[in-house]
Design a protein around this motif. Structure first.
Motif, PDB file in Angstrom:
ATOM      1  N   THR A 157      -6.632   5.768   4.881  1.00 11.34           N
ATOM      2  CA  THR A 157      -5.187   5.869   4.645  1.00 11.34           C
ATOM      3  C   THR A 157      -4.641   4.547   4.131  1.00 11.34           C
ATOM      4  O   THR A 157      -5.266   3.486   4.324  1.00 11.34           O
ATOM      5  CB  THR A 157      -4.431   6.236   5.935  1.00 11.34           C
ATOM      6  OG1 THR A 157      -4.554   5.149   6.870  1.00 11.34           O
ATOM      7  CG2 THR A 157      -4.949   7.541   6.523  1.00 11.34           C
ATOM      8  N   HIS A 158      -3.478   4.601   3.520  1.00 14.23           N
ATOM      9  CA  HIS A 158      -2.882   3.354   3.040  1.00 14.23           C
ATOM     10  C   HIS A 158      -2.503   2.441   4.207  1.00 14.23           C
ATOM     11  O   HIS A 158      -2.497   1.226   4.061  1.00 14.23           O
ATOM     12  CB  HIS A 158      -1.688   3.626   2.110  1.00 14.23           C
ATOM     13  CG  HIS A 158      -0.446   4.061   2.786  1.00 14.23           C
ATOM     14  ND1 HIS A 158      -0.190   5.377   3.099  1.00 14.23           N
ATOM     15  CD2 HIS A 158       0.621   3.352   3.217  1.00 14.23           C
ATOM     16  CE1 HIS A 158       0.987   5.467   3.692  1.00 14.23           C
ATOM     17  NE2 HIS A 158       1.502   4.253   3.779  1.00 14.23           N
ATOM     18  N   TYR A 160       0.517   6.725  -6.910  1.00 16.93           N
ATOM     19  CA  TYR A 160      -0.931   6.933  -6.994  1.00 16.93           C
ATOM     20  C   TYR A 160      -1.401   7.234  -8.415  1.00 16.93           C
ATOM     21  O   TYR A 160      -2.396   6.665  -8.873  1.00 16.93           O
ATOM     22  CB  TYR A 160      -1.352   8.056  -6.038  1.00 16.93           C
ATOM     23  CG  TYR A 160      -2.828   8.319  -6.089  1.00 16.93           C
ATOM     24  CD1 TYR A 160      -3.708   7.506  -5.393  1.00 16.93           C
ATOM     25  CD2 TYR A 160      -3.344   9.374  -6.840  1.00 16.93           C
ATOM     26  CE1 TYR A 160      -5.080   7.735  -5.444  1.00 16.93           C
ATOM     27  CE2 TYR A 160      -4.713   9.606  -6.888  1.00 16.93           C
ATOM     28  CZ  TYR A 160      -5.568   8.786  -6.193  1.00 16.93           C
ATOM     29  OH  TYR A 160      -6.918   8.997  -6.253  1.00 16.93           O
ATOM     30  N   ARG A 196      -8.945   7.227  -2.220  1.00 18.54           N
ATOM     31  CA  ARG A 196      -8.313   6.894  -0.939  1.00 18.54           C
ATOM     32  C   ARG A 196      -9.169   7.307   0.264  1.00 18.54           C
ATOM     33  O   ARG A 196      -8.783   8.159   1.044  1.00 18.54           O
ATOM     34  CB  ARG A 196      -6.931   7.538  -0.844  1.00 18.54           C
ATOM     35  CG  ARG A 196      -5.995   7.099  -1.933  1.00 18.54           C
ATOM     36  CD  ARG A 196      -4.675   7.804  -1.849  1.00 18.54           C
ATOM     37  NE  ARG A 196      -4.819   9.169  -2.350  1.00 18.54           N
ATOM     38  CZ  ARG A 196      -3.830   9.909  -2.803  1.00 18.54           C
ATOM     39  NH1 ARG A 196      -2.615   9.458  -2.808  1.00 18.54           N
ATOM     40  NH2 ARG A 196      -4.035  11.125  -3.240  1.00 18.54           N
ATOM     41  N   GLU A 241       0.494   4.067  -2.771  1.00 17.06           N
ATOM     42  CA  GLU A 241       0.397   5.484  -2.405  1.00 17.06           C
ATOM     43  C   GLU A 241       1.442   6.312  -3.144  1.00 17.06           C
ATOM     44  O   GLU A 241       1.140   7.370  -3.687  1.00 17.06           O
ATOM     45  CB  GLU A 241       0.575   5.639  -0.890  1.00 17.06           C
ATOM     46  CG  GLU A 241       0.516   7.055  -0.384  1.00 17.06           C
ATOM     47  CD  GLU A 241      -0.883   7.639  -0.384  1.00 17.06           C
ATOM     48  OE1 GLU A 241      -0.995   8.860  -0.553  1.00 17.06           O
ATOM     49  OE2 GLU A 241      -1.866   6.887  -0.228  1.00 17.06           O
ATOM     50  N   TRP A 281     -10.388   1.461  -3.420  1.00 14.56           N
ATOM     51  CA  TRP A 281      -9.580   2.478  -2.753  1.00 14.56           C
ATOM     52  C   TRP A 281      -9.206   3.608  -3.716  1.00 14.56           C
ATOM     53  O   TRP A 281      -9.308   4.780  -3.381  1.00 14.56           O
ATOM     54  CB  TRP A 281      -8.338   1.816  -2.156  1.00 14.56           C
ATOM     55  CG  TRP A 281      -7.541   2.668  -1.245  1.00 14.56           C
ATOM     56  CD1 TRP A 281      -7.910   3.132  -0.007  1.00 14.56           C
ATOM     57  CD2 TRP A 281      -6.216   3.152  -1.472  1.00 14.56           C
ATOM     58  NE1 TRP A 281      -6.881   3.862   0.538  1.00 14.56           N
ATOM     59  CE2 TRP A 281      -5.833   3.896  -0.331  1.00 14.56           C
ATOM     60  CE3 TRP A 281      -5.314   3.021  -2.510  1.00 14.56           C
ATOM     61  CZ2 TRP A 281      -4.593   4.507  -0.219  1.00 14.56           C
ATOM     62  CZ3 TRP A 281      -4.072   3.622  -2.393  1.00 14.56           C
ATOM     63  CH2 TRP A 281      -3.722   4.358  -1.267  1.00 14.56           C
ATOM     64  N   THR A 326       0.823  -1.204   0.000  1.00 10.39           N
ATOM     65  CA  THR A 326       0.000   0.000   0.000  1.00 10.39           C
ATOM     66  C   THR A 326       0.865   1.265   0.000  1.00 10.39           C
ATOM     67  O   THR A 326       0.459   2.280  -0.557  1.00 10.39           O
ATOM     68  CB  THR A 326      -1.017   0.029   1.162  1.00 10.39           C
ATOM     69  OG1 THR A 326      -0.335   0.003   2.414  1.00 10.39           O
ATOM     70  CG2 THR A 326      -1.999  -1.125   1.047  1.00 10.39           C
TER      71      THR A 326
END
Length: 182
Positions: A165-166, A96, A162, A93, A157, A89
């Motif tokens: 949070t990741h 992205y 999002r 992130e 996600w 993740t």
């Protein structure tokens, strides 16, 4: 391993960034080599020095990310699912733009299928259908279920920009994987 000239790396990075930016504006099939040339500020000939066509560029971009995920997976092989998911993740992130374009916009369905097949291979060794809660279940079915669910959650996600949070995503994915795979 031979060292690649920085100018080549800079050009390739400019082209990869250009294709992602252009995909945010239009369908991949509508992007032309001239569009890529203009966006990356390189000549059309330069593009063909590095890639056969725009599909080759996209394929190489996808393969780079899949290979990076594979390396991170191998590095996390002895970790629990939560920690392993956090490694992924964090990568999602930090990349992205790429992943949101590939998953949330439906800009490249090939990527989703490639990502799913990659996850199926990764989860094959994690599912045990000989004992415990998965005993008696078809292993291929369980593996496909886990991989498809993972892709679906990651798509959710990105599609929802999002919403958590990741770190929370990693914790929850890891907890779900613990329930299914071990």
């Amino acid at each position: 391993m031979t060292k690649v000239d920085r100018r080549i790396l800079k050009t390739q990075e400019a082209l990869k960034t250009a294709v992602i930016k252009l995909m945010a504006e239009k369908n991949f099939d509508d992007i032309t080599i001239q569009d890529l040339s203009d966006q990356a500020n390189v000549s059309r000939g330069t593009i063909y020095l590095h890639y056969m066509d725009k599909y080759d560029l996209l394929d190489k971009l996808i393969e780079n990310h899949i290979n990076e995920l594979q390396e991170r997976c191998e590095a996390a092989a002895d970790l629990d699912f939560v920690t392993g998911s956090l490694i992924w993740t964090e990568y999602f992130e930090s990349n992205y733009d790429f992943f949101s374009m590939m998953l949330a916009s439906k800009g490249a369905p090939f990527f989703r299928n490639r990502f799913l097949e990659f996850l199926i291979e990764e989860f094959k060794d994690e599912v045990d259908n000989t004992k415990g809660k998965n005993e008696g279940l078809n292993k291929d079915l369980v593996v496909r279920f886990v991989a498809s669910s993972y892709v679906g959650v990651v798509e959710w996600w990105f599609t929802n920009k999002r919403p958590i949070t990741h770190q929370v995503l990693a914790e929850q994915l890891g907890a779900l994987l613990d329930r299914i795979c071990e």
